[in-house]
Design a protein around this motif. Sequence first.
Motif, PDB file in Angstrom:
ATOM      1  N   UNK A  53       0.825  -1.215   0.000  1.00 47.68           N
ATOM      2  CA  UNK A  53       0.000   0.000   0.000  1.00 47.68           C
ATOM      3  C   UNK A  53       0.857   1.262   0.000  1.00 47.68           C
ATOM      4  N   UNK A  54       2.048   1.175   0.587  1.00 51.83           N
ATOM      5  CA  UNK A  54       2.940   2.337   0.611  1.00 51.83           C
ATOM      6  C   UNK A  54       3.299   2.766  -0.802  1.00 51.83           C
ATOM      7  N   UNK A  55       3.460   1.781  -1.690  1.00 52.68           N
ATOM      8  CA  UNK A  55       3.820   2.076  -3.075  1.00 52.68           C
ATOM      9  C   UNK A  55       2.596   2.356  -3.939  1.00 52.68           C
ATOM     10  N   UNK A  56       1.455   1.757  -3.586  1.00 55.85           N
ATOM     11  CA  UNK A  56       0.245   1.906  -4.401  1.00 55.85           C
ATOM     12  C   UNK A  56      -0.605   3.106  -4.007  1.00 55.85           C
ATOM     13  N   UNK A  57      -0.385   3.667  -2.794  1.00 58.93           N
ATOM     14  CA  UNK A  57      -1.216   4.755  -2.294  1.00 58.93           C
ATOM     15  C   UNK A  57      -2.208   4.228  -1.274  1.00 58.93           C
ATOM     16  N   UNK A  58      -2.668   5.092  -0.349  1.00 60.94           N
ATOM     17  CA  UNK A  58      -3.504   4.631   0.755  1.00 60.94           C
ATOM     18  C   UNK A  58      -4.891   4.173   0.306  1.00 60.94           C
ATOM     19  N   UNK A  59      -5.476   4.856  -0.682  1.00 61.02           N
ATOM     20  CA  UNK A  59      -6.822   4.456  -1.113  1.00 61.02           C
ATOM     21  C   UNK A  59      -6.795   3.058  -1.726  1.00 61.02           C
ATOM     22  N   UNK A  60      -5.869   2.866  -2.672  1.00 64.31           N
ATOM     23  CA  UNK A  60      -5.706   1.549  -3.279  1.00 64.31           C
ATOM     24  C   UNK A  60      -5.185   0.559  -2.241  1.00 64.31           C
ATOM     25  N   UNK A  61      -4.354   1.069  -1.317  1.00 62.44           N
ATOM     26  CA  UNK A  61      -3.836   0.201  -0.261  1.00 62.44           C
ATOM     27  C   UNK A  61      -4.932  -0.326   0.632  1.00 62.44           C
ATOM     28  N   UNK A  64      -6.645  -3.010  -1.275  1.00 61.81           N
ATOM     29  CA  UNK A  64      -5.827  -4.227  -1.300  1.00 61.81           C
ATOM     30  C   UNK A  64      -5.854  -4.943   0.041  1.00 61.81           C
ATOM     31  N   UNK A  65      -5.818  -4.157   1.131  1.00 60.35           N
ATOM     32  CA  UNK A  65      -5.858  -4.768   2.455  1.00 60.35           C
ATOM     33  C   UNK A  65      -7.172  -5.491   2.666  1.00 60.35           C
ATOM     34  N   UNK A  66      -8.289  -4.848   2.261  1.00 58.77           N
ATOM     35  CA  UNK A  66      -9.600  -5.492   2.386  1.00 58.77           C
ATOM     36  C   UNK A  66      -9.663  -6.750   1.541  1.00 58.77           C
ATOM     37  N   UNK A  67      -9.128  -6.663   0.320  1.00 57.21           N
ATOM     38  CA  UNK A  67      -9.183  -7.798  -0.617  1.00 57.21           C
ATOM     39  C   UNK A  67      -8.362  -8.974  -0.117  1.00 57.21           C
TER      40      UNK A  67
END
Length: 352
Positions: A53-61, A64-67
């Motif tokens: 998420x640090x590289x992808x951004x917090x919103x996408x992170x 991703x965390x939820x997924x």
Amino acid sequence: MRQKLFFGGLIVSFALSAIGHFAHWDMTLQFIISAIAVVFVAGFLGKATESVAHYAGQRLGGFLNATFGNAAELIIAIFLVKEGLFDTVKASITGSIIGNLLLVLGLSLLAGGIKFKQQFFNNQLAEHNATLMIMAVIGLFVPAVFVGAEHFTLNKDHFLSITVACILIVSYLLWLVFSMITHKDVLADKEMNADHGEEPAWSKGVSIILLIVATVMVAFVSEWLVHTLDSFSEKFGLSELFVGAFVIAIIGNAAEHSAAVMLAMKNKIGAAIEIAIGSSLQIALFVAPVLILLSTFFGDTMDIIFTPIELTAIGVAVFIAKSVSRDGTTNWYEGFLLLMVYVILGVAFYLV
């Protein structure tokens, strides 16, 4: 030091879970060890996702965390569907939805609210999340009412279930397009793009590899855990409903628990809410419908008909979560209220 202890616990619990499964240890012991292993593996999954998420951004992170946080529950559910344990699957779906909306979100708001008097997140995102939660309730509520009232044949039941499942999946995929692409700027939170000077745990390449490794580990431990459920439930006189809705859900939600609470305590409440509510929406609008479609490939279609108890629990969770998050601000007392509703439902489910 703390990280070494964590990875030590991860390796030991995973190894013991594997040995217990293949050596046919006592089922209760297997369940306990596998449950502990799932918590460690889910935590590992959360750490790897947070690094990505640090590289992808917090919103996408957050997405991703939820997924990937839901990966444990999805994999557990697939094995349950394969075994034909549809009631347990529906109970685990129910437990996952209410667990994320009440337990994960409640702990996040409580922890963040104790440290910060008031926290803010995007108000428009809150409104869209509320609408989607209602959409999820409609998708689960309508089939149950119509099938129960009209006494549909099995073919009609399965046709309605598959149709609703496809509609929910399309709705969720279009939501991702809406929120991540066409209206990305409108729904963005300023604090969700800040890293507060934090450094990621691993490099980008290592983070992705570890994310894949963690997902594979989750798959194995989940299968070993499912193998013990029948014996564990019978030995302790627990209903499938309680085991699915609370035991499996709490274990499977471990990744979201840790990540969401940590983010809330860093004043990244928008990211924490994205994980908690986003995870519930993903379960209701994507995971549950996908399981229904997958069940057809196993030769026995699982319907989307939830019991009145399950629908009540989901409806109550959605109602209180919508009320708490609709204004774009949070505090510790709102988190406490969510946790109390979770306790009420937990006691009621245990007595079933």
